[in-house]
Design an enzyme around this catalytic site. Structure first.
Site, PDB file in Angstrom:
ATOM      1  N   GLU A 123       0.812  -1.209   0.000  1.00  0.00           N
ATOM      2  CA  GLU A 123       0.000   0.000   0.000  1.00  0.00           C
ATOM      3  C   GLU A 123       0.854   1.272   0.000  1.00  0.00           C
ATOM      4  OE1 GLU A 123      -4.065  -1.357   2.275  1.00  0.00           O
ATOM      5  OE2 GLU A 123      -2.298  -1.124   3.531  1.00  0.00           O
ATOM      6  N   CYS A 136       3.438   8.774   1.221  1.00  0.00           N
ATOM      7  CA  CYS A 136       4.029   7.782   2.130  1.00  0.00           C
ATOM      8  C   CYS A 136       4.293   6.512   1.317  1.00  0.00           C
ATOM      9  CB  CYS A 136       3.074   7.519   3.281  1.00  0.00           C
ATOM     10  SG  CYS A 136       3.745   6.434   4.555  1.00  0.00           S
ATOM     11  N   CYS A 143       6.488  -6.635   6.719  1.00  0.00           N
ATOM     12  CA  CYS A 143       7.521  -6.055   7.578  1.00  0.00           C
ATOM     13  C   CYS A 143       8.031  -7.140   8.509  1.00  0.00           C
ATOM     14  CB  CYS A 143       6.958  -4.885   8.382  1.00  0.00           C
ATOM     15  SG  CYS A 143       8.211  -3.954   9.298  1.00  0.00           S
ATOM     16  N   CYS A 147       6.965  -4.356  15.526  1.00  0.00           N
ATOM     17  CA  CYS A 147       6.685  -3.337  16.539  1.00  0.00           C
ATOM     18  C   CYS A 147       5.257  -3.565  17.041  1.00  0.00           C
ATOM     19  CB  CYS A 147       6.845  -1.941  15.952  1.00  0.00           C
ATOM     20  SG  CYS A 147       8.528  -1.598  15.393  1.00  0.00           S
ATOM     21  N   CYS A 150       2.115  -1.473  16.067  1.00  0.00           N
ATOM     22  CA  CYS A 150       1.935  -1.184  14.640  1.00  0.00           C
ATOM     23  C   CYS A 150       1.198  -2.329  13.950  1.00  0.00           C
ATOM     24  CB  CYS A 150       3.311  -0.968  13.994  1.00  0.00           C
ATOM     25  SG  CYS A 150       3.240  -0.650  12.215  1.00  0.00           S
ATOM     26  N   CYS A 374      -1.002   6.332  10.427  1.00  0.00           N
ATOM     27  CA  CYS A 374       0.294   5.755  10.785  1.00  0.00           C
ATOM     28  C   CYS A 374       0.129   4.398  11.471  1.00  0.00           C
ATOM     29  CB  CYS A 374       1.024   6.727  11.716  1.00  0.00           C
ATOM     30  SG  CYS A 374       2.664   6.204  12.177  1.00  0.00           S
TER      31      CYS A 374
END
Length: 391
Positions: A123, A136, A143, A147, A150, A374
């Protein structure tokens, strides 16, 4: 938890940074020209059979059509002989990532669910403001950092994005905004942040090569001062990023103690806060005019106390960092282990940092209604993937 949904562990003793993986060839066998430097386009043309002088001329022309005019069809390249255009089209491709879904938030934020040529979803997000427009950009499919706050970090890492797929995001946004031919003035897309899916410094070579094209005055022509690379703290690659890319640095700090950062940013167990801040102090080009940005997500009763704010100030002063702090209200998602700090608590935290002479604005959440805020870049990609698997 099944094997195919298990969260990947953080990288082991050997970092997956210096070992580039071979790009997946296109199914049609053509060479993708997007993402190649001028010299590599010339080399590709030579390897396809053009003599050196012709290859130099055609490479220059093709580069201009791709990055200044936004053209993806050789038939539109009017200074290449009409009879020669099919020869190029048979051997070379000029493509963008495929758009699976495009959404627009009530606040004007745009999010695209994209697909790579080998079928993987990722995305990108465009955030318009009165004085700027920020894209962005993702660097990986998924990933590996996990984290805990997230949502994107709960995805498995599938693969690195290739330079063509990174540059292609910028070009696709230009397509959507009608910003061809390329020109430096009057653009809506003025800034780029490498803050989408993935850790950019775990895909260093591809990110570097893509951003060089984005920054090339004859290419997409964005100033390095308008590009920010965000890292969770891959310390061994930070100096190299400053030297070889030279863009602004943002660091996902999110905590000021080892205990809390170990929990919410597991990479801290490998590269601790002191190592990270030393690397920030040594980052090439950082000064008061180009400050390092510390991203700090506000988590209720976890990292948001007055003591945390004072310790943040102390660390910035200890390492003499030219810094500013972005305070980010936590964007909740189903299954998250945390809550967002109250507005009053965020304000109190911000005031302590501000009173110490360090800029600490609170970021206004954007695109929450389309999961574009975010840490939220996962929902659409996962939904589409599961729908395909169920079909």
């Amino acid at each position: 938890m099944s094997a195919d949904t298990a969260i990947m562990p953080i990288p082991g003793p050997i970092d997956p940074v210096p070992v580039p993986r071979a790009a997946t060839p296109r199914a049609d066998g053509r060479v993708e020209l997007v993402g190649l430097s001028k010299d590599r386009i010339r080399t590709a043309l030579e390897e396809a059979g053009l003599e050196l002088r012709q290859a130099k001329l055609r490479a220059k022309q093709i580069w201009h059509w791709i990055y200044n005019r936004g053209v993806s069809d050789f038939e539109a390249m009017s200074d290449i002989a009409k009879a020669q255009r099919p020869w190029f089209a048979e051997r070379f491709a000029i493509t963008r990532p495929e758009v699976v879904e495009a959404q627009v938030s009530t606040d004007g934020t745009r999010k695209w669910l994209l697909k790579t040529h080998d079928g993987h979803d990722f995305e990108m997000v465009f955030i318009p403001d009165a004085d700027r427009g920020t894209l962005c950009v993702s660097s990986q499919v998924g990933c590996t950092l996990n984290c805990r706050f997230c949502h994107t970090g709960t995805m498995q890492l599938v693969r690195n994005l290739e330079p063509s797929e990174i540059v292609g995001q910028v070009m696709l946004a230009r397509d959507a905004l009608g910003e061809w031919p390329s020109q430096p003035e009057g653009r809506m897309l003025t800034n780029i942040v490498m803050m989408g899916m993935g850790e950019p410094l775990y895909n260093f070579e591809n990110v570097r090569d893509a951003l060089k094209i984005v920054m090339d005055g004859d290419g997409l022509g964005l100033s390095k001062r308008r590009i920010t690379l965000s890292t969770s703290g891959v310390v061994p690659m930070m100096e190299r990023a400053g030297e070889e890319i030279g863009v602004n640095l943002a660091v996902s700090l999110h905590a000021v103690t080892k205990e809390v950062r170990d929990e919410i940013v597991p990479l801290n167990r490998k590269y601790g806060i002191d190592q990270l801040l030393e690397a920030c102090a040594a980052y090439p080009g950082a000064n008061n005019a180009r400050r390092i940005t510390f991203e700090y997500v506000m988590l209720k009763d976890k990292n948001d106390s007055d003591d945390d704010a004072r310790e943040l100030v102390r660390l910035i002063r200890q390492y003499r960092l030219p810094a500013k702090v972005n305070l980010i209200p936590f964007n909740p998602w189903q299954g998250a282990a945390y809550e967002c700090s109250t507005p009053e608590r965020i304000k109190a935290f911000s005031n302590i940092v501000f009173e110490a002479g360090i800029s600490a604005p609170v970021r206004t959440p954007r695109g929450r209604d389309i999961d574009a805020a975010c840490g939220q870049l996962k929902t659409a990609a996962e939904r589409k993937r599961k729908a395909r698997e169920a079909a």
